[in-house]
Enzyme design. Structure first.
Site, mmCIF file in Angstrom:
data_model
loop_
_atom_site.group_PDB
_atom_site.id
_atom_site.type_symbol
_atom_site.label_atom_id
_atom_site.label_comp_id
_atom_site.label_asym_id
_atom_site.label_seq_id
_atom_site.Cartn_x
_atom_site.Cartn_y
_atom_site.Cartn_z
ATOM 1 N N GLY A 10 29.709 27.456 44.111
ATOM 2 C CA GLY A 10 28.799 26.316 43.981
ATOM 3 C C GLY A 10 27.752 26.460 45.073
ATOM 4 O O GLY A 10 28.094 26.468 46.265
ATOM 5 N N GLN A 13 23.800 21.543 47.060
ATOM 6 C CA GLN A 13 23.454 20.986 48.374
ATOM 7 C C GLN A 13 24.508 21.326 49.437
ATOM 8 O O GLN A 13 24.168 21.764 50.533
ATOM 9 C CB GLN A 13 23.345 19.457 48.267
ATOM 10 N N GLY A 15 26.986 23.623 49.147
ATOM 11 C CA GLY A 15 27.167 25.082 49.219
ATOM 12 C C GLY A 15 26.139 25.728 50.145
ATOM 13 O O GLY A 15 26.475 26.547 51.000
ATOM 14 N N HIS A 176 40.848 10.042 48.600
ATOM 15 C CA HIS A 176 39.434 9.920 48.928
ATOM 16 C C HIS A 176 38.850 8.870 47.995
ATOM 17 O O HIS A 176 38.954 8.985 46.797
ATOM 18 C CB HIS A 176 38.753 11.268 48.700
#
Ligand code: A3D
Length: 315
Positions: A10, A13, A15, A176
């Site tokens: 990925g 942003q 990555g 989370h």
């Protein structure tokens, strides 16, 4: 000693942020993978061109081919799509489950000995998908969320008290999301538990806990498009560094609990020691009845996400 190989799956942003941080810290050579052509190559080259300026001995290479992650020591996964308007939570789970399943199959094939850190949301469910598809031992599959959540809590405590973030520790448990459990009595300023710190009222502490729980949403609301990426990227790189450099740091990570904190077979955030063997130990502490109830509620929310994955028939 040969350099470690770090595969970032990925190249969005987070990555891109992680590629820069991994290179600056010289954690190893970075492979940046994405399905979109040109983006990982462009970001990879851009970060590579920072290395002479920063004086870092790391290479950064972008790719669209999983072949290039072969033999990676650590894979960090951000591949996925964000929730779009009109998309239900279950639709998002189904879409990202398919994506993470594909990523997991490729990691299993090309980097079968790697440690895997997952960031893709919904986090706890995606860690479950990764572990189930790779079949990797639980010490090698973990989710990044608690490091970010506790960093947010520490930042808010520092902003409130004016004390250096270096002298502030914070403790966050659970899944989370808005059911996460920030534990103030185990969070300290210069070793002093938060509730005992002069001038910090119970009300102020509660407000900071709430802000931590909503930390992701606060940034989404400000950015308007996309979500936080600097702090999530830094948090995952801190986990990778603790493994690569065998630092044995204690971080809250989403890992498979097998009876710890009274929960079996679910993935949720608990404090662990991260070292060269990955998740080397889960640290279990005594909770008050209220804290245990909050954690059980959070575990219930994670269980629900896992059952959506199971009922999707994708795995
Ligand atoms: P974004 O910039 O959209 O990057 C995601 C990347 O994944 C894009 O470049 C896509 O092209 C790529 N991608 C899509 N499908 C595939 C695939 N099949 N294989 C490989 N790559 C693919 O998002 P981002 O970097 O801002 O965020 C990434 C993920 O992290 C999202 O799921 C966020 O919700 C999540 N996130 C989690 C936290 C936690 O604390 C857990 C915090 C912030 C963001």
């Amino acid at each position: 000693m040969p350099r470690k190989k770090i595969a970032l799956i990925g190249a969005g942003q987070i990555g891109g942020t992680m590629a820069l941080l991994a290179a600056q810290k010289e954690l190893g050579d970075v492979i940046l993978f994405d399905i979109v052509e040109g983006v990982p190559q462009g970001k990879g080259l851009d970060v590579m061109e920072t290395t002479p300026v920063e004086g870092c001995n790391s290479t950064v290479t972008g790719t669209n081919s999983y072949e290039d992650i072969r033999g990676a020591d650590i894979c960090i996964v951000t591949a996925g799509i964000p929730r779009k308007p009109g998309m239900s939570r279950d639709d998002l789970i189904a879409t990202n489950t398919k994506i993470v399943k594909d990523v997991a199959e490729n990691i299993k094939k090309y980097a079968p000995d790697s440690f895997v850190i997952i960031i893709t949301n919904p986090l706890d469910a995606m860690v479950y998908v990764m572990q189930k598809v790779t079949g990797f031992p639980k010490s090698r599959v973990m989710g990044m969320a608690g490091v970010l959540d506790s960093a947010r809590f520490r930042a808010f405590i520092s902003m409130e008290t004016g004390v250096s973030v270096n002298d502030i520790t914070a403790f966050v448990l659970g899944g989370h999301g808005d059911t996460m459990v920030p534990l103030s009595r185990y969070s300290t300023i210069g070793g002093i538990p938060l509730p005992d710190y002069p001038g910090l009222s119970a009300e102020k502490i509660r407000a900071m806990e709430d802000r931590t729980r909503n930390g992701g949403g606060e940034i989404v609301n400000l950015l308007k498009t996309g979500s936080a990426f600097y702090a999530p990227g830094a948090s995952a790189i801190a986990m990778a560094e603790s493994i690569i450099r065998d630092q044995k740091r204690i971080f809250p990570c989403a890992v498979l609990c097998e009876g710890e904190y009274g929960h079996k077979g679910i993935f949720m955030g608990v404090p662990v020691i991260l070292g060269e063997k990955g998740v080397e130990k889960i640290i279990e502490i005594q909770l008050t009845a209220d804290e245990k109830a909050a954690l059980d509620k959070s575990a219930g929310a994670v269980k629900e996400l896992m059952s959506v994955v199971d009922n999707s028939g994708i795995l």
